[in-house]
Design an enzyme around this catalytic site. Structure first.
Site, short mmCIF file in Angstrom:
data_model
loop_
_atom_site.label_atom_id
_atom_site.label_comp_id
_atom_site.label_asym_id
_atom_site.label_seq_id
_atom_site.Cartn_x
_atom_site.Cartn_y
_atom_site.Cartn_z
N SER A 6 -32.30 -37.75 -5.04
CA SER A 6 -32.21 -36.48 -5.77
C SER A 6 -33.38 -36.21 -6.70
CB SER A 6 -30.89 -36.40 -6.54
OG SER A 6 -30.89 -37.20 -7.69
N LYS A 38 -36.65 -32.94 -14.33
CA LYS A 38 -35.75 -32.63 -13.23
C LYS A 38 -34.89 -31.42 -13.59
CE LYS A 38 -32.47 -35.10 -10.21
NZ LYS A 38 -31.92 -36.45 -9.92
N SER A 57 -31.34 -42.70 -7.48
CA SER A 57 -32.19 -41.52 -7.36
C SER A 57 -33.41 -41.48 -8.26
CB SER A 57 -31.35 -40.25 -7.59
OG SER A 57 -30.44 -40.08 -6.55
#
Length: 467
Positions: free
Chosen positions: A156, A83, A180
């Site tokens: 997210s 990420k 998330s």
């Protein structure tokens, strides 16, 4: 020899064995992944940055080391992605924010360091919502759910889940502050692990809310989640909140419910939960019973206060995390993150203390419940992945938002570990996710439960059509 068309959906532990036995080479696998990213990601928008040259260099080095009999870890030579809130030395790290697009860290986040030291290959950085809050910045592309482009790809860590589900990487790293990791895994038919708070170092990670943020794996199976967690977990002197290291031995985890007590609160599980989700949970209960586990009635502490307080709880901490750039550069922020920070800045100290007291009360009551059972069963969310139109209406309704996060955010507040895994599909073919919650430090029993479910089902092995 496995054909390249069969490579991209292998699980981590399967690919690891093939690489370590010389049946596949890290370079071959990495080249196939990069070609697939180039072919599909223009539509899926999972990647913020593709590190093609770095990946090939790392794959060649892994191949040289393995040819000399030097195996760093089971992840050696395996292509992964992370990420875009984890710092990567020499590679842009924007955290979904145009304001940070030029930021190039000088050092890796601890999680990235551990993946590099394990010999894994970094394919790139994965797209995410602005600052890891709820909505993508309006100037950046939104990752597309490969199961159905008209539906939410999750919160997210959406880029991490889309890339893993579409076979653009073999696993990924996400973060979870209110759901998330678990929301994107539920929406994309994946297995995700939100560890105990502090189990994985947050050093070198953009903060959303320090006491709520968790870093964890997004994978195709519970076995892979444990596989990846065992590499990234452990104490880090650079993160004083990190927990002592523990041994998480994958082969030593039994894939059975035998002797496990699973807590069920029927009233909580039916509170505004759609029938299709309730039916999926009943299938999991049957698997627990058939596998030698015991279903035990429990009374969950009230999650309404902590889920209703979550935005205020998060907002105060987010305001602190963004103090260097907000409100000074507020014009560069999107509306959702601006609203969160403004709310946090406006909250009084007395009101925030009330939020903290509610959080402490819930955490203590949950510990008490988990004294009597090994696991709790819950949905990830009360309905399957909403359409984009439904999601837009949620943003305007505080009670609808509270309902969405009522099964996820409370465990960010308490810091208890959770595993999300597929538990079926809707009539329209959308994945459905459920989760188990364990006591602090209970990652091994969570993965054991996930492996026990996945031993007798194939939901985690189904793939989006047309990819």
């Amino acid at each position: 020899m496995i054909g390249s068309s069969d490579l991209h959906y292998l699980e981590l532990h399967e690919l690891s064995l093939l690489i370590r036995t010389g049946k596949l080479s890290p370079v071959e696998v990495t080249e196939a992944q990069l070609a697939r990213i180039e072919r599909l990601d223009g539509t899926l928008h999972a990647f913020a940055t593709v590190t093609a040259q770095l990946a090939l260099d790392q794959a060649r080095e892994a191949e040289r080391e393995l040819s000399r009999g030097e195996c760093r870890s089971p992840l050696h030579g395996i292509p992964l992605a992370v990420k875009d809130l984890l710092h990567t030395a020499g590679v842009p790290t924007a955290a979904g924010m145009p304001i940070h697009q030029a930021f190039i860290p000088q050092e890796d986040a601890t999680v990235v360091t551990r993946l590099r030291e394990a010999g894994s290959v970094l394919l790139g950085k994965l797209q995410m919502t602005e600052g890891a809050f709820a909505i993508h910045h309006p100037d950046l592309p939104t990752p597309i759910n490969p199961w159905h482009p008209g539906h939410w790809a999750g919160a997210s860590s959406s880029g991490s889940a889309v890339a893993t589900a579409a076979g653009l990487c073999y696993a990924s790293i996400g973060s979870d502050t209110g759901g998330s990791i678990r929301f994107p895994c539920a929406a994309n038919g994946l297995t995700g692990l939100k560890p105990t708070w502090g189990r994985v170092s947050r050093h070198g990670c953009f903060e959303l809310a320090a006491s709520l943020d968790h870093i964890g794996p997004i994978t195709r199976s519970a076995r892979d989640a444990l596989f990846l967690l065992s590499t990234i977990a452990g104490h880090d002197p650079k993160d004083p909140t990190s927990l002592p290291s523990v041994c998480l031995e994958v082969p030593g985890i039994e894939d059975s419910f035998r002797g496990l007590r699973v807590g069920i609160d029927e009233a909580w599980l039916s509170d505004g939960v759609d029938p299709v989700i309730q039916q999926a949970l009943e299938r999991i209960m049957a698997i627990v019973r058939d596998g030698g586990g015991t279903l035990q009635r429990v009374c969950m502490p009230d999650t309404r206060a902590v889920s209703g307080n979550w935005e205020a709880h998060c907002g105060v901490q987010t305001a602190v995390a963004h103090a260097a750039t907000y409100p000074q550069r507020a014009a560069l922020y999107g509306p959702a993150l601006s609203r969160l920070i403004d709310g946090g800045r406006a909250l009084s100290g007395m009101d925030y203390q009330r939020v903290l007291l509610d959080a402490q009360r819930f955490s203590g009551e949950l510990d008490y419940v988990l004294n009597d059972v090994d696991l709790l069963l819950a949905p990830v969310q009360p309905y399957a992945a909403p359409t984009h139109e439904q999601l837009a209406s949620l943003a305007l309704d505080p009670e609808a938002n509270r309902r969405l996060i009522q099964f996820t955010a409370p465990f960010n507040v308490s810091g208890h570990p959770c595993i999300s895994l597929p538990c079926g599909f809707t009539d329209d073919g959308l994945p459905i996710g459920c989760q188990f919650i364990a006591g602090r430090g209970g990652e091994a029993v969570l993965c054991r439960a996930g492996m026990a479910v996945q031993k007798v089902t194939d939901w985690h092995r189904r793939r989006p059509a047309g990819l």
